[in-house]
Design an enzyme around this catalytic site. Structure first.
Site: not given
Length: 334
Positions: A79-81, A110
């Site tokens: 995921e984007e972290v 986000h």
């Protein structure tokens, strides 16, 4: 608020500031010490409902991690972290670094919402705005409400306008998205906007057309360098709805995201674009508002609230806001 920093778990030296902790420059991490511990969250953003909106991971206490460890965590979680670090300068309150599974990126809207939501749940709602450094620029973020029903607002400068797509390339873009020229909104030029990243905005006459899109991801990747944008935001204004409401779909195969569920940053660009093209009008207070919906076609519906401060048709400031919900939290040992 305040927190206790344990020397073994978080070995960098810190000092208190009005909005949190500040790193003391040149403090070193002793890898021979006991395992380091960070707090990990998965947060669904721009929604109050689980498994909707856009998910992002958040790692608090990330100042004890190396850059390589951040890369590895993002690849593992897939995921984007957002890695939240204490400040090491008086010009900002916290630093947030963003990593996708592929690479570090300058800013992710986000994931910013996710970071401040998780931080407020853990440390308490901060008083006033928090100055966040990401890359070479600073945004101000404000959290309001009572946990867990918190609203996170990102205050930033407006996006800048890039080139319009020349006539000879419009057909290729439409073909790659499965759009007919008759479906385009007559007041919406096909134009690139940039704010940390770049998006080509394409306005449709009717929201109904969004369901029939058939994006060719390989063709969009090929077009990316020719149009000068890393992603394609296709949107339509919902008729007879107040305040003005849009629905969008966004495709970013060039950066490994075939379709993005909900993008706060792109909706900030959209506000600047709508104002400039006369589709969004400011009130007497000089502010224009609209609501953006995205994610329905991925079964992850989300809502973005956008305020645009205007001088005529020119945007001078943008606020992107939304809610969030925690899917899970855990302790990450390194």
């Amino acid at each position: 608020y305040s927190r206790v920093v344990r020397q073994r778990a978080c070995p960098r030296l810190t000092a208190t500031t009005p909005s949190g902790l500040m790193r003391v420059p040149n403090a070193r991490i002793d890898r021979s010490m006991a395992k380091r511990k960070c707090r990990l969250f998965l947060v669904d953003t721009f929604t109050r409902d689980l498994f909707c909106g856009n998910p992002a991971a958040v790692v608090l206490d990330a100042e004890q991690l190396t850059e390589e460890e951040m890369h590895r965590i993002a690849r593992e979680i897939h995921e984007e972290v957002a890695f939240v670090l204490a400040s090491d300068a008086p010009e900002y309150d916290i630093e947030v670094r963003f990593f996708s599974p592929k690479r570090e990126v300058t800013f992710v809207g986000h994931a910013t919402v996710a970071a401040h939501y998780a931080r407020a749940l853990t440390l308490g709602v901060p008083k006033g705005r928090v100055r966040q450094k990401s890359g070479n620029w600073i945004v101000e973020v404000e959290v309001t409400g009572r946990a867990p029903n918190l609203r996170v607002a990102i205050h930033q400068s407006p996006a800048t306008f890039g080139p319009m797509v020349p006539e000879e390339r419009r057909g290729a873009v439409l073909d790659a998205l499965g759009i007919s020229s008759a479906s385009l909104h007559p007041s919406c030029p096909m134009q690139v906007l940039s704010k940390a990243n770049s998006r080509l905005l394409i306005g449709l006459h009717s929201p109904d057309t969004l369901e029939s899109l058939q994006p060719d991801m390989e063709a969009l990747v090929h077009l990316t360098p020719h149009v000068g944008a890393d992603g394609f935001l296709v949107f339509a204004i919902k008729p007879d709805v107040a305040p003005l409401t849009t629905e969008s779909r966004m495709f970013c195969p060039m950066i490994g995201i075939p379709e993005d569920p909900v993008s706060g940053n792109a909706h900030g660009m959209l506000g600047v674009y709508l104002l400039s093209n006369g589709l969004l009008t400011a009130g007497k207070d000089g502010t224009a508002q609209f609501i953006g919906h995205q994610g329905r076609f991925l079964e992850r519906p989300g809502t973005v609230e956008v305020d645009v401060t205007a001088s005529g048709k020119r945007a001078t400031a943008v606020t992107v806001a939304g809610h969030a919900v925690v899917v899970y939290q855990a302790e990450l040992q390194i």
